[in-house]
Scaffold this active site. Structure first.
Site, PDB file in Angstrom:
ATOM      1  N   SER A 144       2.837 -10.334   3.059  1.00 23.00           N
ATOM      2  CA  SER A 144       2.002 -11.086   2.323  1.00 23.00           C
ATOM      3  C   SER A 144       2.304 -11.545   0.855  1.00 23.00           C
ATOM      4  O   SER A 144       3.420 -10.793   0.590  1.00 23.00           O
ATOM      5  CB  SER A 144       0.662  -9.996   2.081  1.00 23.00           C
ATOM      6  N   TYR A 157      -3.160  -1.918   0.406  1.00 23.32           N
ATOM      7  CA  TYR A 157      -2.664  -2.866   1.221  1.00 23.32           C
ATOM      8  C   TYR A 157      -1.371  -3.517   0.418  1.00 23.32           C
ATOM      9  O   TYR A 157      -0.238  -3.957   1.145  1.00 23.32           O
ATOM     10  CB  TYR A 157      -3.528  -3.814   1.231  1.00 23.32           C
TER      11      TYR A 157
END
Length: 283
Positions: A144, A157
């Site tokens: 990401s 995350y």
């Protein structure tokens, strides 16, 4: 490194929804053999049914819990037994739960690390063992843009995606001698159910601070190019946006993100309000 074979054998995780579902369908349409894997068995059934692929000889589904190394060994063995080889692994399955660190339960930390980090590690290990005797293969690990810069409110995350990026860049050097390419793919926010889940979390405001989220066709096009070119790393954001560049700069100079965060969060909260008022945005 060579481009993928015309009829590659591809294993796609997270295939019941979002990016994984999109890529499983795209690869089958491109003529490749596909094993679509997910822990969500009913989602896999819908994928096969909606595309009328229940009897398609070059498409199959298989349940997979990416947190289990034994499950990974089994699905790679299944893929090789079914199609004779494994050419491409797309590690797409992921987990995200927004929250501030002092309010987060230990099991949420565990799930981020088990799915996002261990899942990628176990999958890369299992795929590499099948690809090394072939002296070819391509492993794509989806991280990401949060794997390059700090994202307050998504600390668990963010940590997991930093780990995926570091692991992938290291493993790429290990496996290159065996003819195996490894790519770490770092997209900005994408219009998927995972993004919709974050709309009502104030902690996730920074995610919505960009001009817009990536759309699935944009991610599909980028990943299909990744499979042709086999780069080491791709950081993807919307056209004419500076978010990818900003993430790279923030990675080199973390203090800059601390200074920019309040403005991005303010913009993101306004975007969250618009999205919830409109009932979300479809990808």
């Amino acid at each position: 490194m060579a481009e993928p074979q015309e009829h590659s054998v591809c294993l796609v995780t997270g295939a019941a929804s979002g990016i994984g579902r999109r890529m499983a369908a795209a690869l089958r349409r491109e003529g490749h053999s596909v094993v679509a894997a997910d822990i969500d068995e009913s989602g896999l059934e819908r994928l096969a049914t909606e595309n009328a692929w229940q009897s398609e000889p070059r498409f199959t589904t298989s349940t997979l819990d990416v947190r289990s190394s034994a499950n990974w060994d089994e699905i790679v063995e299944f893929t090789v037994a079914r199609f004779g080889r494994l050419d491409v692994l797309l590690n797409i399955a992921g987990f995200l739960c927004p929250g501030n660190v002092h309010e987060m339960q230990p099991e949420v930390f565990d799930r981020h690390l088990d799915v996002n980090v261990k899942g990628v590690m176990y999958g890369t290990r299992a795929a590499a063992r099948a690809m090394i005797p072939q002296k070819s293969g391509h492993i794509v690990n989806v991280a990401s843009i949060a794997g390059l810069s700090a994202v307050p409110g998504l600390s668990a995350y963010c940590a997991s995606k930093h780990a995926v990026r570091g692991f992938s860049l290291s493993v790429a050097q290990e496996l290159s001698a065996h003819g195996i390419a490894v790519t770490v793919f770092c997209p900005d926010a994408v219009e998927t159910p995972m993004l919709t889940l974050q709309e009502r979390y104030a902690e996730a405001a920074m995610v919505f601070g960009g001009p817009r989220a990536l759309r699935l066709p944009e991610v599909e096009a980028a990943l299909l190019r990744v499979l042709r070119v086999r780069p080491l790393e791709v950081v993807l954001d919307v056209p004419f946006s500076a978010r990818a560049l900003g993430a790279k700069v923030a990675n080199a100079f973390p203090r800059l993100m601390t200074l920019a965060a309040p403005l991005i969060i303010r913009s993101g909260r306004a975007a969250q309000k618009r999205r919830t008022r409109l009932g979300g945005v479809s990808g």
